[in-house]
Write an enzyme that holds these catalytic residues in place. Structure first.
Site, mmCIF file in Angstrom:
data_model
loop_
_atom_site.group_PDB
_atom_site.id
_atom_site.type_symbol
_atom_site.label_atom_id
_atom_site.label_comp_id
_atom_site.label_asym_id
_atom_site.label_seq_id
_atom_site.Cartn_x
_atom_site.Cartn_y
_atom_site.Cartn_z
ATOM 1 N N TYR A 95 0.831 -1.213 0.000
ATOM 2 C CA TYR A 95 0.000 0.000 0.000
ATOM 3 C C TYR A 95 0.865 1.262 0.000
ATOM 4 C CZ TYR A 95 -3.884 3.020 1.596
ATOM 5 O OH TYR A 95 -4.842 3.996 1.720
ATOM 6 N N LYS A 135 0.966 4.103 -2.909
ATOM 7 C CA LYS A 135 0.605 5.479 -2.571
ATOM 8 C C LYS A 135 1.797 6.420 -2.744
ATOM 9 C CE LYS A 135 -3.701 4.669 -1.524
ATOM 10 N NZ LYS A 135 -4.778 5.184 -2.413
#
Length: 236
Positions: free
Chosen positions: A150, A154
Site C-alpha cells: 500500500y 501510494k
C-alpha cells in the site's frame, strides 16, 4: 462554497466512504454531472438516473473496461473537467509474509487503476486547455508496518502527481495529491482501528477530504499545482 456550474466530474471508487462524500459535495456545489466508477453492483446511496449522476460498474484495473467506461462518460457529458482518483484497496501483511497476489492486487488497483483512468482524460484535458486531476495517496506513503504494498503504491502516486503537474501546467491542468490519515470509512473498520482509544489518532471524516478536494478543483486554487497535502488532524 464553490461553484462548479457547467463542470463534469469523474470519481473512482465513488460508491462509499471518501468517494461518496466527494460525489455528494460536487453535486451540492452544482456540478453539471458526476460519473461514478466502482466495482460494486449498483449505486448504494442514490438513483443514478437522477441528480446528475452517471453510474458505471467498472474494474479500473481492466484497461478495456476503463476505456469503455470513459467512452460512455464522454458520450453523455461531452467533456471531463475533474478526475478524482479515489479508488483503492488494502491487503496488509508483513513484507516477509506477503503473498504475490496481495502485492499485485494493491499495486494494480491503487496505482495501475489511477494510471488507467488518468490516461483516458489527460489528452482531452490538454486539448480543452484545462482540467483538474486529484490523486488520493495516504499518510502511509511515509512508511507503515504491514503496508509495504500500500505504501509503495501510494508513494508512487506522489511521484506521479509531481511529474504530471510539471508536464501539464502550461495546459492549465492542475494535478494535486492528498495524503489522508485515518478516515472513518469501511476500509478503516476492516483494519480494526479503535476510534474510541483515547491514546489513538484523531479520526477524520470523509467530508473533511471532500472539502479539500473541492477547493483544489475550484477556480480559487488554479495556482496550486503539484501539491501533496497531508490531511491528518495532527496525526503526523
Amino acid at each position: 462554497m464553490f461553484d462548479f456550474t457547467g463542470k463534469y466530474v469523474v470519481v473512482t471508487g465513488g460508491n462509499r466512504g471518501i468517494g461518496e462524500a466527494v460525489v455528494r459535495r460536487f453535486l451540492n456545489e452544482k456540478a453539471a454531472g458526476v460519473a461514478v466508477l466502482d466495482v460494486a453492483e449498483g449505486l448504494a446511496y442514490a438513483d443514478p438516473s437522477e441528480g446528475g449522476i452517471l453510474y458505471i460498474g467498472c474494474d479500473i484495473t481492466n484497461r478495456p473496461a476503463v476505456a469503455s467506461a470513459f467512452e460512455q462518460i464522454y458520450a453523455k457529458f461531452g467533456r471531463v473537467d475533474v478526475l478524482v482518483n479515489n479508488a483503492g484497496i488494502t491487503r496488509d501483511g508483513m513484507f516477509h509474509k506477503m503473498s504475490d497476489d496481495n502485492w499485485d492486487s494493491v499495486i494494480n488497483v491503487d496505482l495501475g487503476g489511477a494510471y488507467n483512468c488518468t490516461r483516458q482524460v489527460i489528452n482531452r484535458m490538454r486539448g480543452q486547455a484545462g482540467g483538474r486531476i486529484i490523486f488520493i495517496s495516504s499518510i502511509s506513503f511515509y512508511g507503515n508496518v504491514g503496508q509495504a504494498n500500500y505504501a509503495s503504491a501510494k508513494g508512487a502516486l506522489v511521484s506521479l502527481t509531481k511529474t504530471l503537474a510539471r508536464e501539464s501546467a502550461r495546459k492549465n491542468i492542475t494535478v494535486n495529491c492528498l495524503l489522508p490519515a485515518a478516515i472513518e470509512t469501511g476500509m478503516l473498520e476492516s483494519l480494526h482501528y479503535d476510534k474510541n482509544d483515547p491514546n489513538g489518532p484523531r479520526m477524520g471524516k470523509p467530508e473533511n477530504v471532500a472539502s479539500l478536494i473541492c477547493y483544489l478543483c475550484s477556480d480559487e486554487a488554479d495556482f496550486i499545482n503539484g501539491a501533496c497535502i497531508d490531511i491528518n488532524g495532527g496525526a503526523r
